[in-house]
Design a protein around this motif. Structure first.
Motif, mmCIF file in Angstrom:
data_model
loop_
_atom_site.group_PDB
_atom_site.id
_atom_site.type_symbol
_atom_site.label_atom_id
_atom_site.label_comp_id
_atom_site.label_asym_id
_atom_site.label_seq_id
_atom_site.Cartn_x
_atom_site.Cartn_y
_atom_site.Cartn_z
ATOM 1 N N GLU A 158 5.617 -5.920 11.278
ATOM 2 C CA GLU A 158 5.080 -5.416 10.009
ATOM 3 C C GLU A 158 4.627 -3.963 10.142
ATOM 4 O OE1 GLU A 158 4.471 -5.022 6.777
ATOM 5 O OE2 GLU A 158 3.490 -6.980 6.481
ATOM 6 N N SER A 169 2.541 -2.698 3.997
ATOM 7 C CA SER A 169 3.131 -2.494 2.681
ATOM 8 C C SER A 169 3.019 -1.026 2.287
ATOM 9 C CB SER A 169 2.417 -3.376 1.653
ATOM 10 O OG SER A 169 3.140 -3.359 0.450
ATOM 11 N N GLY A 170 4.136 -0.466 1.838
ATOM 12 C CA GLY A 170 4.153 0.936 1.443
ATOM 13 C C GLY A 170 4.156 1.901 2.621
ATOM 14 N N THR A 207 7.161 -3.400 -2.184
ATOM 15 C CA THR A 207 6.889 -2.227 -3.013
ATOM 16 C C THR A 207 8.107 -1.782 -3.831
ATOM 17 O OG1 THR A 207 5.306 -1.570 -1.326
ATOM 18 C CG2 THR A 207 5.937 0.118 -2.915
HETATM 19 C C1 1GP Z 1 4.388 -5.998 3.504
HETATM 20 O O1 1GP Z 1 6.305 -6.220 4.864
HETATM 21 C C2 1GP Z 1 5.846 -6.284 3.556
HETATM 22 O O2 1GP Z 1 3.645 -7.022 4.057
HETATM 23 C C3 1GP Z 1 6.632 -5.455 2.578
HETATM 24 O O3 1GP Z 1 6.323 -4.099 2.614
HETATM 25 O O4 1GP Z 1 5.787 -3.421 0.285
HETATM 26 O O5 1GP Z 1 6.524 -1.716 1.940
HETATM 27 O O6 1GP Z 1 8.149 -3.383 1.042
HETATM 28 P P1 1GP Z 1 6.731 -3.096 1.406
#
Ligand code: 1GP
Length: 229
Positions: free
Chosen positions: A173, A176-177, A225
Protein backbone atom coordinates in the motif's frame (compact mmCIF):
# COMPACT_ATOMS: atom_id res chain seq x y z
CA UNK A 1 -13.55 -19.97 1.12
CA UNK A 2 -15.51 -19.41 -2.08
CA UNK A 3 -14.08 -16.03 -3.08
CA UNK A 4 -10.48 -16.86 -2.24
CA UNK A 5 -10.75 -20.10 -4.23
CA UNK A 6 -12.25 -18.14 -7.14
CA UNK A 7 -9.35 -15.68 -6.97
CA UNK A 8 -6.74 -18.45 -7.00
CA UNK A 9 -8.50 -20.09 -9.94
CA UNK A 10 -8.67 -16.88 -11.96
CA UNK A 11 -4.99 -16.16 -11.31
CA UNK A 12 -4.06 -19.71 -12.35
CA UNK A 13 -5.80 -18.98 -15.68
CA UNK A 14 -3.57 -15.91 -16.08
CA UNK A 15 -6.37 -13.47 -15.43
CA UNK A 16 -5.65 -10.50 -13.15
CA UNK A 17 -7.91 -9.05 -10.49
CA UNK A 18 -8.99 -5.43 -10.15
CA UNK A 19 -10.59 -4.09 -6.99
CA UNK A 20 -12.25 -0.70 -6.92
CA UNK A 21 -12.04 0.88 -3.47
CA UNK A 22 -14.99 2.86 -2.15
CA UNK A 23 -14.47 5.07 0.89
CA UNK A 24 -17.83 5.27 2.75
CA UNK A 25 -16.82 8.62 4.19
CA UNK A 26 -16.88 10.15 0.70
CA UNK A 27 -19.49 7.96 -0.99
CA UNK A 28 -23.11 8.98 -1.58
CA UNK A 29 -25.22 5.78 -1.43
CA UNK A 30 -27.92 7.16 -3.77
CA UNK A 31 -25.24 7.45 -6.48
CA UNK A 32 -24.48 3.71 -6.36
CA UNK A 33 -25.98 2.88 -9.74
CA UNK A 34 -24.20 5.63 -11.70
CA UNK A 35 -20.97 4.95 -9.81
CA UNK A 36 -21.06 1.25 -10.72
CA UNK A 37 -21.60 2.17 -14.38
CA UNK A 38 -18.50 4.38 -14.28
CA UNK A 39 -16.00 1.75 -13.08
CA UNK A 40 -13.91 -0.36 -15.48
CA UNK A 41 -15.42 -3.41 -17.15
CA UNK A 42 -12.54 -5.54 -15.86
CA UNK A 43 -13.42 -4.87 -12.21
CA UNK A 44 -13.50 -8.16 -10.28
CA UNK A 45 -14.01 -7.00 -6.67
CA UNK A 46 -15.30 -4.04 -4.70
CA UNK A 47 -13.49 -3.01 -1.53
CA UNK A 48 -15.29 -0.81 0.98
CA UNK A 49 -13.36 0.94 3.72
CA UNK A 50 -11.34 3.90 4.84
CA UNK A 51 -9.09 5.19 7.58
CA UNK A 52 -11.79 7.24 9.31
CA UNK A 53 -15.39 6.17 8.67
CA UNK A 54 -18.34 7.33 10.82
CA UNK A 55 -20.37 4.56 12.46
CA UNK A 56 -22.91 2.70 10.25
CA UNK A 57 -21.70 4.39 7.06
CA UNK A 58 -19.90 1.24 5.88
CA UNK A 59 -23.09 -0.77 6.21
CA UNK A 60 -25.16 1.87 4.39
CA UNK A 61 -22.61 1.89 1.55
CA UNK A 62 -22.51 -1.89 1.17
CA UNK A 63 -26.31 -2.20 1.30
CA UNK A 64 -26.73 0.47 -1.39
CA UNK A 65 -24.09 -1.10 -3.68
CA UNK A 66 -25.61 -4.58 -3.29
CA UNK A 67 -28.78 -3.40 -5.06
CA UNK A 68 -26.87 -2.83 -8.27
CA UNK A 69 -24.00 -5.32 -8.44
CA UNK A 70 -23.14 -8.99 -8.13
CA UNK A 71 -19.42 -8.28 -7.70
CA UNK A 72 -18.09 -9.61 -4.38
CA UNK A 73 -17.84 -6.83 -1.79
CA UNK A 74 -15.00 -7.02 0.71
CA UNK A 75 -14.63 -4.83 3.76
CA UNK A 76 -11.18 -3.24 3.82
CA UNK A 77 -11.42 -1.89 7.35
CA UNK A 78 -9.57 1.00 8.93
CA UNK A 79 -10.74 -0.28 12.31
CA UNK A 80 -13.00 -2.93 13.86
CA UNK A 81 -16.09 -0.68 13.89
CA UNK A 82 -16.30 -1.05 10.08
CA UNK A 83 -17.14 -4.76 10.26
CA UNK A 84 -20.57 -5.40 8.73
CA UNK A 85 -22.33 -8.65 7.89
CA UNK A 86 -23.88 -7.11 4.78
CA UNK A 87 -20.61 -7.61 2.87
CA UNK A 88 -19.36 -10.87 1.36
CA UNK A 89 -15.94 -10.87 2.90
CA UNK A 90 -13.41 -9.06 5.01
CA UNK A 91 -9.70 -8.49 4.63
CA UNK A 92 -8.44 -9.27 8.13
CA UNK A 93 -5.52 -6.87 8.01
CA UNK A 94 -2.43 -6.67 10.15
CA UNK A 95 -0.22 -3.63 9.54
CA UNK A 96 3.11 -5.49 9.35
CA UNK A 97 5.19 -2.50 8.28
CA UNK A 98 4.36 -0.63 11.47
CA UNK A 99 5.39 -1.02 15.08
CA UNK A 100 2.12 -0.02 16.66
CA UNK A 101 0.64 -3.05 18.45
CA UNK A 102 -2.86 -1.56 18.11
CA UNK A 103 -2.79 -2.15 14.32
CA UNK A 104 -0.74 -5.34 14.47
CA UNK A 105 -3.09 -7.16 16.87
CA UNK A 106 -5.16 -4.74 19.02
CA UNK A 107 -7.93 -3.97 16.50
CA UNK A 108 -8.01 -7.65 15.52
CA UNK A 109 -8.76 -8.61 19.14
CA UNK A 110 -11.51 -5.97 19.29
CA UNK A 111 -13.12 -7.46 16.17
CA UNK A 112 -12.65 -11.13 17.05
CA UNK A 113 -15.85 -11.87 18.97
CA UNK A 114 -17.90 -10.15 16.25
CA UNK A 115 -16.26 -12.33 13.62
CA UNK A 116 -16.47 -15.62 15.50
CA UNK A 117 -19.82 -16.77 14.06
CA UNK A 118 -19.75 -14.48 11.04
CA UNK A 119 -20.81 -15.55 7.56
CA UNK A 120 -18.21 -13.16 6.12
CA UNK A 121 -15.34 -14.80 4.28
CA UNK A 122 -12.38 -13.70 6.37
CA UNK A 123 -9.05 -13.48 4.56
CA UNK A 124 -5.92 -12.91 6.69
CA UNK A 125 -3.94 -10.19 4.92
CA UNK A 126 -0.47 -8.85 5.60
CA UNK A 127 -0.70 -5.10 5.04
CA UNK A 128 2.52 -3.25 4.25
CA UNK A 129 2.61 0.54 4.03
CA UNK A 130 5.23 1.95 1.69
CA UNK A 131 6.36 5.54 1.24
CA UNK A 132 4.13 7.20 -1.39
CA UNK A 133 5.70 10.65 -1.55
CA UNK A 134 3.06 12.41 0.56
CA UNK A 135 1.52 11.96 4.01
CA UNK A 136 -0.91 9.06 3.96
CA UNK A 137 -4.01 8.67 6.11
CA UNK A 138 -2.85 5.17 7.07
CA UNK A 139 0.42 6.51 8.50
CA UNK A 140 -1.42 9.28 10.34
CA UNK A 141 -4.20 7.16 11.82
CA UNK A 142 -1.95 4.21 12.70
CA UNK A 143 0.88 6.38 13.96
CA UNK A 144 3.39 4.29 12.02
CA UNK A 145 6.10 5.05 9.49
CA UNK A 146 5.83 3.76 5.93
CA UNK A 147 8.74 1.70 4.63
CA UNK A 148 11.03 3.63 2.24
CA UNK A 149 10.82 2.50 -1.39
CA UNK A 150 14.57 1.78 -1.46
CA UNK A 151 14.30 -0.70 1.44
CA UNK A 152 13.46 -3.52 -0.96
CA UNK A 153 15.06 -6.29 1.08
CA UNK A 154 13.20 -5.24 4.25
CA UNK A 155 9.92 -5.05 2.32
CA UNK A 156 10.49 -8.54 0.85
CA UNK A 157 11.28 -9.96 4.30
CA UNK A 158 8.20 -8.28 5.80
CA UNK A 159 6.00 -9.85 3.12
CA UNK A 160 7.66 -13.22 3.68
CA UNK A 161 7.14 -13.02 7.44
CA UNK A 162 3.46 -12.27 6.78
CA UNK A 163 3.18 -15.36 4.63
CA UNK A 164 4.94 -17.46 7.29
CA UNK A 165 2.47 -16.15 9.89
CA UNK A 166 -0.37 -17.49 7.76
CA UNK A 167 -1.49 -14.52 5.68
CA UNK A 168 -3.42 -15.56 2.56
CA UNK A 169 -2.76 -12.24 0.80
CA UNK A 170 -0.05 -9.59 0.94
CA UNK A 171 -1.09 -5.99 0.22
CA UNK A 172 1.55 -3.40 -0.71
CA UNK A 173 0.00 0.00 0.00
CA UNK A 174 1.41 3.39 -1.02
CA UNK A 175 -1.58 5.18 0.54
CA UNK A 176 -4.72 6.53 -1.06
CA UNK A 177 -3.86 9.40 -3.38
CA UNK A 178 -0.13 8.60 -3.24
CA UNK A 179 2.08 10.75 -5.44
CA UNK A 180 4.31 7.77 -6.10
CA UNK A 181 2.86 4.26 -6.39
CA UNK A 182 4.80 1.19 -5.25
CA UNK A 183 7.65 0.75 -7.74
CA UNK A 184 7.64 -2.12 -10.23
CA UNK A 185 11.02 -3.18 -8.77
CA UNK A 186 9.45 -3.70 -5.32
CA UNK A 187 6.44 -5.48 -6.80
CA UNK A 188 8.58 -7.92 -8.78
CA UNK A 189 10.96 -8.71 -5.90
CA UNK A 190 8.08 -9.34 -3.48
CA UNK A 191 6.19 -11.42 -6.06
CA UNK A 192 9.25 -13.63 -6.64
CA UNK A 193 9.40 -14.70 -2.99
CA UNK A 194 5.66 -15.21 -2.37
CA UNK A 195 3.41 -18.16 -3.09
CA UNK A 196 0.25 -16.25 -2.07
CA UNK A 197 -1.42 -13.54 -4.19
CA UNK A 198 0.00 -10.03 -4.14
CA UNK A 199 -2.24 -6.93 -4.01
CA UNK A 200 -0.86 -3.49 -4.90
CA UNK A 201 -2.61 -0.16 -4.38
CA UNK A 202 -2.19 3.54 -3.79
CA UNK A 203 -1.61 6.21 -6.43
CA UNK A 204 -2.33 4.03 -9.49
CA UNK A 205 -4.47 6.14 -11.81
CA UNK A 206 -4.00 5.29 -15.46
CA UNK A 207 -4.38 2.16 -17.57
CA UNK A 208 -0.66 2.33 -18.44
CA UNK A 209 0.34 2.42 -14.75
CA UNK A 210 -2.01 -0.47 -14.05
CA UNK A 211 -0.44 -2.59 -16.80
CA UNK A 212 3.06 -1.70 -15.57
CA UNK A 213 2.20 -2.99 -12.08
CA UNK A 214 0.46 -6.11 -13.40
CA UNK A 215 3.50 -6.83 -15.56
CA UNK A 216 5.77 -6.41 -12.54
CA UNK A 217 3.84 -9.21 -10.84
CA UNK A 218 0.79 -7.81 -9.02
CA UNK A 219 -2.11 -10.27 -8.97
CA UNK A 220 -4.65 -7.68 -7.93
CA UNK A 221 -4.59 -3.90 -8.24
CA UNK A 222 -6.68 -1.62 -6.06
CA UNK A 223 -7.82 1.76 -7.43
CA UNK A 224 -9.85 4.25 -5.46
CA UNK A 225 -9.14 7.91 -6.07
CA UNK A 226 -9.24 7.56 -9.88
CA UNK A 227 -12.95 6.69 -9.71
CA UNK A 228 -14.10 8.99 -6.94
CA UNK A 229 -16.93 11.29 -7.98
C1 1GP B 1 -5.83 2.89 -0.90
O1 1GP B 1 -4.69 1.30 -2.23
C2 1GP B 1 -5.85 2.05 -2.13
O2 1GP B 1 -5.96 2.12 0.24
C3 1GP B 1 -6.18 2.85 -3.37
O3 1GP B 1 -5.44 4.02 -3.49
O4 1GP B 1 -7.07 5.86 -3.83
O5 1GP B 1 -4.72 6.13 -4.59
O6 1GP B 1 -6.27 4.59 -5.80
P1 1GP B 1 -5.89 5.21 -4.49
Amino acid sequence: HVYYTQLIKMLSENRKALAILIDPEKFIPTKSESFLKSIPKDTTHLFVGGSTVPKDQTEATVTALKNYTTLPIFIFPGDYTQITETADGLLFLSLLSGRNPEYLIGQQIKGASKLKDSALEIIPTGYILIEGGNDSAVAKVSGTNPMPQNAIEAIVNTALAGQLLGAKLIYLEAGSGAKRYVSPAIVSEVKKTLRIPLIVGGGIKTEAQKQEIYNAGADMIVMGTAFEQ
